[in-house]
Design a protein around this motif. Structure first.
Motif, PDB file in Angstrom:
ATOM      1  N   LYS A  55      59.367  30.294 140.282  1.00  0.00           N
ATOM      2  CA  LYS A  55      59.740  29.165 139.423  1.00  0.00           C
ATOM      3  C   LYS A  55      59.331  29.434 137.970  1.00  0.00           C
ATOM      4  CE  LYS A  55      59.122  24.206 138.870  1.00  0.00           C
ATOM      5  NZ  LYS A  55      58.386  23.039 139.293  1.00  0.00           N
ATOM      6  N   ASN A  56      58.155  30.047 137.783  1.00  0.00           N
ATOM      7  CA  ASN A  56      57.666  30.371 136.437  1.00  0.00           C
ATOM      8  C   ASN A  56      58.312  31.635 135.865  1.00  0.00           C
ATOM      9  OD1 ASN A  56      55.903  28.211 136.222  1.00  0.00           O
ATOM     10  ND2 ASN A  56      54.232  29.327 137.187  1.00  0.00           N
ATOM     11  N   GLU A  57      59.144  32.272 136.673  1.00  0.00           N
ATOM     12  CA  GLU A  57      59.814  33.525 136.274  1.00  0.00           C
ATOM     13  C   GLU A  57      58.803  34.628 135.990  1.00  0.00           C
ATOM     14  OE1 GLU A  57      62.349  32.313 133.047  1.00  0.00           O
ATOM     15  OE2 GLU A  57      63.824  31.452 134.430  1.00  0.00           O
ATOM     16  N   TRP A  58      57.696  34.629 136.741  1.00  0.00           N
ATOM     17  CA  TRP A  58      56.695  35.683 136.604  1.00  0.00           C
ATOM     18  C   TRP A  58      56.970  36.806 137.600  1.00  0.00           C
ATOM     19  CZ3 TRP A  58      51.760  32.162 136.239  1.00  0.00           C
ATOM     20  CH2 TRP A  58      51.789  31.483 135.017  1.00  0.00           C
ATOM     21  N   ILE A  59      57.730  36.503 138.640  1.00  0.00           N
ATOM     22  CA  ILE A  59      58.210  37.509 139.583  1.00  0.00           C
ATOM     23  C   ILE A  59      59.675  37.210 139.854  1.00  0.00           C
ATOM     24  CG2 ILE A  59      55.942  37.810 140.680  1.00  0.00           C
ATOM     25  CD1 ILE A  59      57.035  36.241 143.110  1.00  0.00           C
ATOM     26  N   TYR A  60      60.370  38.160 140.438  1.00  0.00           N
ATOM     27  CA  TYR A  60      61.752  37.909 140.838  1.00  0.00           C
ATOM     28  C   TYR A  60      62.001  38.570 142.193  1.00  0.00           C
ATOM     29  CZ  TYR A  60      62.997  42.681 139.373  1.00  0.00           C
ATOM     30  OH  TYR A  60      63.082  44.043 139.248  1.00  0.00           O
ATOM     31  N   LEU A  61      63.036  38.098 142.830  1.00  0.00           N
ATOM     32  CA  LEU A  61      63.425  38.662 144.118  1.00  0.00           C
ATOM     33  C   LEU A  61      64.082  40.006 143.834  1.00  0.00           C
ATOM     34  CD1 LEU A  61      63.672  38.349 147.166  1.00  0.00           C
ATOM     35  CD2 LEU A  61      65.803  37.077 146.780  1.00  0.00           C
ATOM     36  N   HIS A  62      63.398  41.063 144.204  1.00  0.00           N
ATOM     37  CA  HIS A  62      63.842  42.419 143.879  1.00  0.00           C
ATOM     38  C   HIS A  62      64.902  42.909 144.853  1.00  0.00           C
ATOM     39  CE1 HIS A  62      63.348  46.877 143.974  1.00  0.00           C
ATOM     40  NE2 HIS A  62      63.405  46.692 142.683  1.00  0.00           N
ATOM     41  N   ASP A  63      64.706  42.599 146.140  1.00  0.00           N
ATOM     42  CA  ASP A  63      65.646  43.076 147.155  1.00  0.00           C
ATOM     43  C   ASP A  63      65.693  42.078 148.308  1.00  0.00           C
ATOM     44  OD1 ASP A  63      67.298  44.464 148.858  1.00  0.00           O
ATOM     45  OD2 ASP A  63      65.904  46.130 149.183  1.00  0.00           O
ATOM     46  N   ALA A  64      66.864  41.549 148.566  1.00  0.00           N
ATOM     47  CA  ALA A  64      67.028  40.579 149.658  1.00  0.00           C
ATOM     48  C   ALA A  64      68.056  41.066 150.666  1.00  0.00           C
ATOM     49  CB  ALA A  64      67.434  39.232 149.090  1.00  0.00           C
ATOM     50  N   THR A  65      68.287  42.385 150.705  1.00  0.00           N
ATOM     51  CA  THR A  65      69.290  42.917 151.628  1.00  0.00           C
ATOM     52  C   THR A  65      68.885  42.713 153.086  1.00  0.00           C
ATOM     53  OG1 THR A  65      68.309  45.121 151.399  1.00  0.00           O
ATOM     54  CG2 THR A  65      70.221  44.607 150.007  1.00  0.00           C
ATOM     55  N   ASP A  66      67.569  42.716 153.347  1.00  0.00           N
ATOM     56  CA  ASP A  66      67.064  42.421 154.682  1.00  0.00           C
ATOM     57  C   ASP A  66      66.443  41.026 154.613  1.00  0.00           C
ATOM     58  OD1 ASP A  66      65.734  42.153 157.086  1.00  0.00           O
ATOM     59  OD2 ASP A  66      64.778  44.121 156.995  1.00  0.00           O
ATOM     60  N   SER A  67      67.075  40.052 155.234  1.00  0.00           N
ATOM     61  CA  SER A  67      66.618  38.663 155.107  1.00  0.00           C
ATOM     62  C   SER A  67      65.200  38.457 155.633  1.00  0.00           C
ATOM     63  CB  SER A  67      67.582  37.721 155.824  1.00  0.00           C
ATOM     64  OG  SER A  67      67.595  38.017 157.211  1.00  0.00           O
ATOM     65  N   ARG A  68      64.720  39.354 156.488  1.00  0.00           N
ATOM     66  CA  ARG A  68      63.366  39.216 157.021  1.00  0.00           C
ATOM     67  C   ARG A  68      62.322  39.926 156.171  1.00  0.00           C
ATOM     68  NH1 ARG A  68      63.613  40.890 163.133  1.00  0.00           N
ATOM     69  NH2 ARG A  68      63.528  42.842 162.005  1.00  0.00           N
ATOM     70  N   ARG A  69      62.755  40.755 155.232  1.00  0.00           N
ATOM     71  CA  ARG A  69      61.820  41.510 154.393  1.00  0.00           C
ATOM     72  C   ARG A  69      62.257  41.482 152.943  1.00  0.00           C
ATOM     73  NH1 ARG A  69      59.089  46.840 156.356  1.00  0.00           N
ATOM     74  NH2 ARG A  69      57.461  45.772 157.450  1.00  0.00           N
ATOM     75  N   LYS A  70      62.129  40.334 152.328  1.00  0.00           N
ATOM     76  CA  LYS A  70      62.468  40.218 150.913  1.00  0.00           C
ATOM     77  C   LYS A  70      61.348  40.847 150.096  1.00  0.00           C
ATOM     78  CE  LYS A  70      64.918  35.914 151.635  1.00  0.00           C
ATOM     79  NZ  LYS A  70      64.894  34.458 151.457  1.00  0.00           N
ATOM     80  N   THR A  71      61.728  41.653 149.128  1.00  0.00           N
ATOM     81  CA  THR A  71      60.713  42.248 148.259  1.00  0.00           C
ATOM     82  C   THR A  71      60.765  41.582 146.893  1.00  0.00           C
ATOM     83  OG1 THR A  71      62.162  44.032 147.528  1.00  0.00           O
ATOM     84  CG2 THR A  71      60.743  44.476 149.425  1.00  0.00           C
ATOM     85  N   TYR A  72      59.579  41.504 146.289  1.00  0.00           N
ATOM     86  CA  TYR A  72      59.423  40.846 144.997  1.00  0.00           C
ATOM     87  C   TYR A  72      58.794  41.827 144.016  1.00  0.00           C
ATOM     88  CZ  TYR A  72      60.048  36.779 147.975  1.00  0.00           C
ATOM     89  OH  TYR A  72      60.543  35.881 148.890  1.00  0.00           O
ATOM     90  N   LEU A  73      58.978  41.540 142.726  1.00  0.00           N
ATOM     91  CA  LEU A  73      58.438  42.408 141.686  1.00  0.00           C
ATOM     92  C   LEU A  73      58.123  41.561 140.458  1.00  0.00           C
ATOM     93  CD1 LEU A  73      57.873  45.395 140.860  1.00  0.00           C
ATOM     94  CD2 LEU A  73      60.247  45.503 140.086  1.00  0.00           C
ATOM     95  N   LEU A  74      57.107  41.965 139.701  1.00  0.00           N
ATOM     96  CA  LEU A  74      56.754  41.261 138.459  1.00  0.00           C
ATOM     97  C   LEU A  74      57.895  41.349 137.460  1.00  0.00           C
ATOM     98  CD1 LEU A  74      53.140  42.277 137.306  1.00  0.00           C
ATOM     99  CD2 LEU A  74      53.921  40.041 138.062  1.00  0.00           C
ATOM    100  N   THR A  75      58.096  40.277 136.710  1.00  0.00           N
ATOM    101  CA  THR A  75      59.000  40.319 135.568  1.00  0.00           C
ATOM    102  C   THR A  75      58.185  40.775 134.352  1.00  0.00           C
ATOM    103  OG1 THR A  75      58.469  38.058 134.928  1.00  0.00           O
ATOM    104  CG2 THR A  75      60.348  38.352 136.451  1.00  0.00           C
TER     105      THR A  75
END
Length: 111
Positions: A55-75
């Motif tokens: 919500k604060n845009e401090w991270i973003y959804l980096h990869d959601a190709t696998d719905s059970r293993r979403k990866t995140y990364l710092l913005t």
């Protein structure tokens, strides 16, 4: 949350873990390993925090190709917030260490 507010310890650890892409389980494992099991963050708390960081845009959804293993990364914005928090925490540690050294040297005026 404002950009200059101090991060909670849990937020700090999660953001530090997301300096490279990681999914939730990897974040929890890294935090537990890094703190030698002293700190653990359960899935409910972690995903609540991740939601706030998104919500604060401090991270973003980096990869959601696998719905059970979403990866995140710092913005970039999150990286700046984390860097500022690291600076503040270093000052806190310096203050505590300086106080402890005075106490050890018997220079504490209250004793």
């Amino acid at each position: 949350m404002k950009q200059n507010e101090q991060l909670t310890d849990s937020m700090f650890y999660i953001m530090a873990a997301l300096t490279k892409p990681r999914h939730g389980y990897a974040i929890m494992n890294l935090i537990e390993e890094t703190t030698d099991g002293i700190l653990t963050i359960g899935p409910a708390s972690m995903y609540t925090i991740i939601k706030k960081l998104l919500k604060n845009e401090w991270i973003y959804l980096h990869d959601a190709t696998d719905s059970r293993r979403k990866t995140y990364l710092l913005t970039q914005k999150g990286r700046i917030v984390l860097e500022e928090d690291v600076k503040l925490r270093k000052k806190m540690i310096h203050l505590a260490e300086a106080g402890l050294k005075l106490k050890e040297a018997g220079e504490d005026e209250n004793n």
